[in-house]
Design a protein around this motif. Structure first.
Motif, PDB file in Angstrom:
ATOM      1  N   CYS A  32       0.822  -1.216   0.000  1.00  0.00           N
ATOM      2  CA  CYS A  32       0.000   0.000   0.000  1.00  0.00           C
ATOM      3  C   CYS A  32       0.852   1.261   0.000  1.00  0.00           C
ATOM      4  O   CYS A  32       0.430   2.292  -0.532  1.00  0.00           O
ATOM      5  N   GLU A  33       2.030   1.182   0.589  1.00  0.00           N
ATOM      6  CA  GLU A  33       2.944   2.328   0.573  1.00  0.00           C
ATOM      7  C   GLU A  33       3.592   2.506  -0.797  1.00  0.00           C
ATOM      8  O   GLU A  33       3.894   3.609  -1.213  1.00  0.00           O
ATOM      9  N   LYS A  34       3.786   1.399  -1.499  1.00  0.00           N
ATOM     10  CA  LYS A  34       4.470   1.435  -2.791  1.00  0.00           C
ATOM     11  C   LYS A  34       3.531   1.789  -3.951  1.00  0.00           C
ATOM     12  O   LYS A  34       3.934   2.462  -4.899  1.00  0.00           O
ATOM     13  N   TYR A  35       2.282   1.326  -3.871  1.00  0.00           N
ATOM     14  CA  TYR A  35       1.337   1.499  -4.987  1.00  0.00           C
ATOM     15  C   TYR A  35       0.111   2.289  -4.548  1.00  0.00           C
ATOM     16  O   TYR A  35      -0.337   2.187  -3.416  1.00  0.00           O
ATOM     17  N   LYS A  36      -0.445   3.033  -5.484  1.00  0.00           N
ATOM     18  CA  LYS A  36      -1.702   3.747  -5.237  1.00  0.00           C
ATOM     19  C   LYS A  36      -2.832   2.819  -5.683  1.00  0.00           C
ATOM     20  O   LYS A  36      -2.913   2.436  -6.851  1.00  0.00           O
ATOM     21  N   ILE A  37      -3.690   2.464  -4.732  1.00  0.00           N
ATOM     22  CA  ILE A  37      -4.711   1.438  -4.943  1.00  0.00           C
ATOM     23  C   ILE A  37      -6.101   2.028  -4.728  1.00  0.00           C
ATOM     24  O   ILE A  37      -6.329   2.740  -3.758  1.00  0.00           O
ATOM     25  N   SER A  38      -7.029   1.681  -5.628  1.00  0.00           N
ATOM     26  CA  SER A  38      -8.433   2.047  -5.443  1.00  0.00           C
ATOM     27  C   SER A  38      -9.270   0.780  -5.459  1.00  0.00           C
ATOM     28  O   SER A  38      -9.061  -0.100  -6.289  1.00  0.00           O
ATOM     29  N   ARG A  39     -10.238   0.709  -4.581  1.00  0.00           N
ATOM     30  CA  ARG A  39     -11.152  -0.428  -4.515  1.00  0.00           C
ATOM     31  C   ARG A  39     -12.445  -0.144  -5.251  1.00  0.00           C
ATOM     32  O   ARG A  39     -13.389  -0.920  -5.178  1.00  0.00           O
ATOM     33  N   TYR A  40     -12.490   0.983  -5.933  1.00  0.00           N
ATOM     34  CA  TYR A  40     -13.705   1.402  -6.639  1.00  0.00           C
ATOM     35  C   TYR A  40     -13.321   1.933  -8.010  1.00  0.00           C
ATOM     36  O   TYR A  40     -12.202   2.394  -8.218  1.00  0.00           O
ATOM     37  N   LYS A  41     -14.267   1.893  -8.922  1.00  0.00           N
ATOM     38  CA  LYS A  41     -14.053   2.539 -10.210  1.00  0.00           C
ATOM     39  C   LYS A  41     -13.881   4.026  -9.948  1.00  0.00           C
ATOM     40  O   LYS A  41     -14.578   4.599  -9.114  1.00  0.00           O
ATOM     41  N   VAL A  42     -12.943   4.646 -10.637  1.00  0.00           N
ATOM     42  CA  VAL A  42     -12.608   6.046 -10.378  1.00  0.00           C
ATOM     43  C   VAL A  42     -12.714   6.862 -11.656  1.00  0.00           C
ATOM     44  O   VAL A  42     -12.659   6.332 -12.761  1.00  0.00           O
ATOM     45  N   GLU A  43     -12.844   8.177 -11.477  1.00  0.00           N
ATOM     46  CA  GLU A  43     -12.935   9.073 -12.634  1.00  0.00           C
ATOM     47  C   GLU A  43     -11.584   9.232 -13.322  1.00  0.00           C
ATOM     48  O   GLU A  43     -11.526   9.420 -14.530  1.00  0.00           O
ATOM     49  N   ASN A  44     -10.505   9.210 -12.546  1.00  0.00           N
ATOM     50  CA  ASN A  44      -9.160   9.404 -13.095  1.00  0.00           C
ATOM     51  C   ASN A  44      -8.299   8.161 -12.883  1.00  0.00           C
ATOM     52  O   ASN A  44      -7.446   8.132 -11.996  1.00  0.00           O
TER      53      ASN A  44
END
Length: 102
Positions: A32-44
């Motif tokens: 989590c510190e190394k990568y930017k993670i989203s658990r949802y569909k995002v606009e960008n």
């Protein structure tokens, strides 16, 4: 006895379970510190390295990987899907992660 630092899948109710849980959480924290993670569909989506989509089910969740700009293994991605847990394990159904939950 110290255990090897690696990701443990299906560790619940097994020997050294608390150490295995700790190991998974530490590795998850590093990811989590190394990568930017989203658990949802995002606009960008360009703002993220990994984008997941979760569908809840009975005693499991199914995760689709919408975006993965990493070289992470299937096991590392499964750990991310399960928020650093994986106590009951996972399997793959096609390209989707089927994470067993309580």
């Amino acid at each position: 006895m110290a255990i090897e630092k690696k990701i443990y899948s299906s560790w619940a109710f097994k020997e050294n379970e608390s150490e295995k849980a700790h190991c998974n959480r530490e590795i998850y924290k590093e990811l989590c510190e190394k990568y930017k993670i989203s658990r949802y569909k995002v606009e960008n989506p360009d703002d993220y390295d990994i984008i997941l989509d979760r569908t809840p089910g009975y005693n499991h969740s199914t995760y689709s990987v919408i975006k993965n700009n990493t070289e992470l293994s299937q096991l590392e991605l499964a750990l991310i899907c399960d928020d650093g847990n994986l106590c009951f394990g996972y399997t793959m159904q096609g390209s989707q992660f089927y994470i067993f939950e309580d």
